[in-house]
Write a protein that holds these residues in place. Structure first.
Motif, mmCIF file in Angstrom:
data_model
loop_
_atom_site.group_PDB
_atom_site.id
_atom_site.type_symbol
_atom_site.label_atom_id
_atom_site.label_comp_id
_atom_site.label_asym_id
_atom_site.label_seq_id
_atom_site.Cartn_x
_atom_site.Cartn_y
_atom_site.Cartn_z
ATOM 1 N N ALA A 80 -17.604 -43.124 -49.209
ATOM 2 C CA ALA A 80 -16.208 -42.939 -49.626
ATOM 3 C C ALA A 80 -15.833 -44.029 -50.619
ATOM 4 C CB ALA A 80 -15.293 -42.989 -48.403
ATOM 5 N N PHE A 81 -14.803 -43.780 -51.401
ATOM 6 C CA PHE A 81 -14.358 -44.749 -52.404
ATOM 7 C C PHE A 81 -12.849 -44.890 -52.360
ATOM 8 C CE2 PHE A 81 -14.640 -40.586 -54.346
ATOM 9 C CZ PHE A 81 -13.471 -40.468 -55.078
ATOM 10 N N GLU A 82 -12.373 -45.984 -52.913
ATOM 11 C CA GLU A 82 -10.942 -46.256 -52.969
ATOM 12 C C GLU A 82 -10.431 -46.100 -54.389
ATOM 13 O OE1 GLU A 82 -10.399 -50.232 -51.519
ATOM 14 O OE2 GLU A 82 -10.506 -49.594 -49.420
ATOM 15 N N PHE A 137 -10.989 -41.669 -50.549
ATOM 16 C CA PHE A 137 -11.461 -40.299 -50.707
ATOM 17 C C PHE A 137 -12.968 -40.234 -50.509
ATOM 18 C CE2 PHE A 137 -7.861 -40.872 -53.681
ATOM 19 C CZ PHE A 137 -6.953 -40.022 -53.079
ATOM 20 N N ASP A 138 -13.444 -39.046 -50.151
ATOM 21 C CA ASP A 138 -14.881 -38.849 -50.017
ATOM 22 C C ASP A 138 -15.463 -38.089 -51.200
ATOM 23 O OD1 ASP A 138 -13.866 -36.306 -49.472
ATOM 24 O OD2 ASP A 138 -15.289 -35.913 -47.859
ATOM 25 N N MET A 194 -17.909 -46.950 -42.309
ATOM 26 C CA MET A 194 -17.544 -45.641 -42.811
ATOM 27 C C MET A 194 -16.034 -45.571 -42.991
ATOM 28 S SD MET A 194 -19.574 -42.382 -41.625
ATOM 29 C CE MET A 194 -20.932 -42.598 -40.524
ATOM 30 N N ALA A 195 -15.648 -44.846 -44.009
ATOM 31 C CA ALA A 195 -14.225 -44.663 -44.281
ATOM 32 C C ALA A 195 -13.885 -43.186 -44.117
ATOM 33 C CB ALA A 195 -13.903 -45.139 -45.683
ATOM 34 N N THR A 196 -12.616 -42.920 -43.894
ATOM 35 C CA THR A 196 -12.140 -41.557 -43.687
ATOM 36 C C THR A 196 -11.324 -41.111 -44.892
ATOM 37 O OG1 THR A 196 -12.046 -41.952 -41.307
ATOM 38 C CG2 THR A 196 -10.808 -40.064 -42.154
ATOM 39 N N CYS A 197 -11.656 -39.931 -45.425
ATOM 40 C CA CYS A 197 -10.929 -39.360 -46.566
ATOM 41 C C CYS A 197 -9.516 -38.991 -46.122
ATOM 42 C CB CYS A 197 -11.658 -38.135 -47.083
ATOM 43 S SG CYS A 197 -10.805 -37.295 -48.444
ATOM 44 N N GLU A 198 -8.527 -39.415 -46.906
ATOM 45 C CA GLU A 198 -7.134 -39.129 -46.539
ATOM 46 C C GLU A 198 -6.729 -37.684 -46.789
ATOM 47 O OE1 GLU A 198 -4.194 -40.470 -50.016
ATOM 48 O OE2 GLU A 198 -5.444 -42.129 -49.285
ATOM 49 N N VAL A 199 -7.546 -36.921 -47.498
ATOM 50 C CA VAL A 199 -7.220 -35.514 -47.753
ATOM 51 C C VAL A 199 -7.859 -34.594 -46.715
ATOM 52 C CG1 VAL A 199 -7.470 -33.593 -49.387
ATOM 53 C CG2 VAL A 199 -6.857 -35.863 -50.217
ATOM 54 N N GLY A 228 -10.124 -35.676 -44.156
ATOM 55 C CA GLY A 228 -10.430 -36.297 -42.880
ATOM 56 C C GLY A 228 -11.898 -36.553 -42.631
ATOM 57 N N ASN A 229 -12.748 -36.268 -43.602
ATOM 58 C CA ASN A 229 -14.187 -36.480 -43.464
ATOM 59 C C ASN A 229 -14.503 -37.974 -43.410
ATOM 60 O OD1 ASN A 229 -16.977 -35.818 -43.442
ATOM 61 N ND2 ASN A 229 -17.083 -36.064 -45.661
#
Length: 82
Positions: A14-16, A26-27, A1-6, A8-9
């Protein structure tokens, strides 16, 4: 899982976005637009489409360019691909 930089979700889908030598995570497109889209110098909306550049100033459309800078804005035209 990745965390959205805007927001925090943590999100498994998520994608890069790779831009200007940086990688952003971002999510949603909403968060990507919030972080990356320029802001119109006249109406302050996010420029999601092509926008208009007048001497290094960015506007969402030719109308906003002409309102913000009547002299240089005269050269602004909304371009629609044929």
């Amino acid at each position: 899982m990745a965390t959205c930089e805007v927001c925090g979700n943590e999100y498994d889908m998520a994608f890069e976005v790779h831009a200007q030598g940086e990688v952003h995570t971002f999510d949603s497109f909403e968060c990507a637009i919030t972080r990356m889209a320029p802001v119109c110098e006249n109406c302050e909306c996010r420029i999601v489409g092509h926008g208009v550049d007048v001497d290094g100033h960015f506007y969402c459309c030719a109308h906003c360019a002409r309102v913000a800078d009547p002299v240089r804005g005269r050269q602004a035209k909304d371009a629609v691909p044929a």
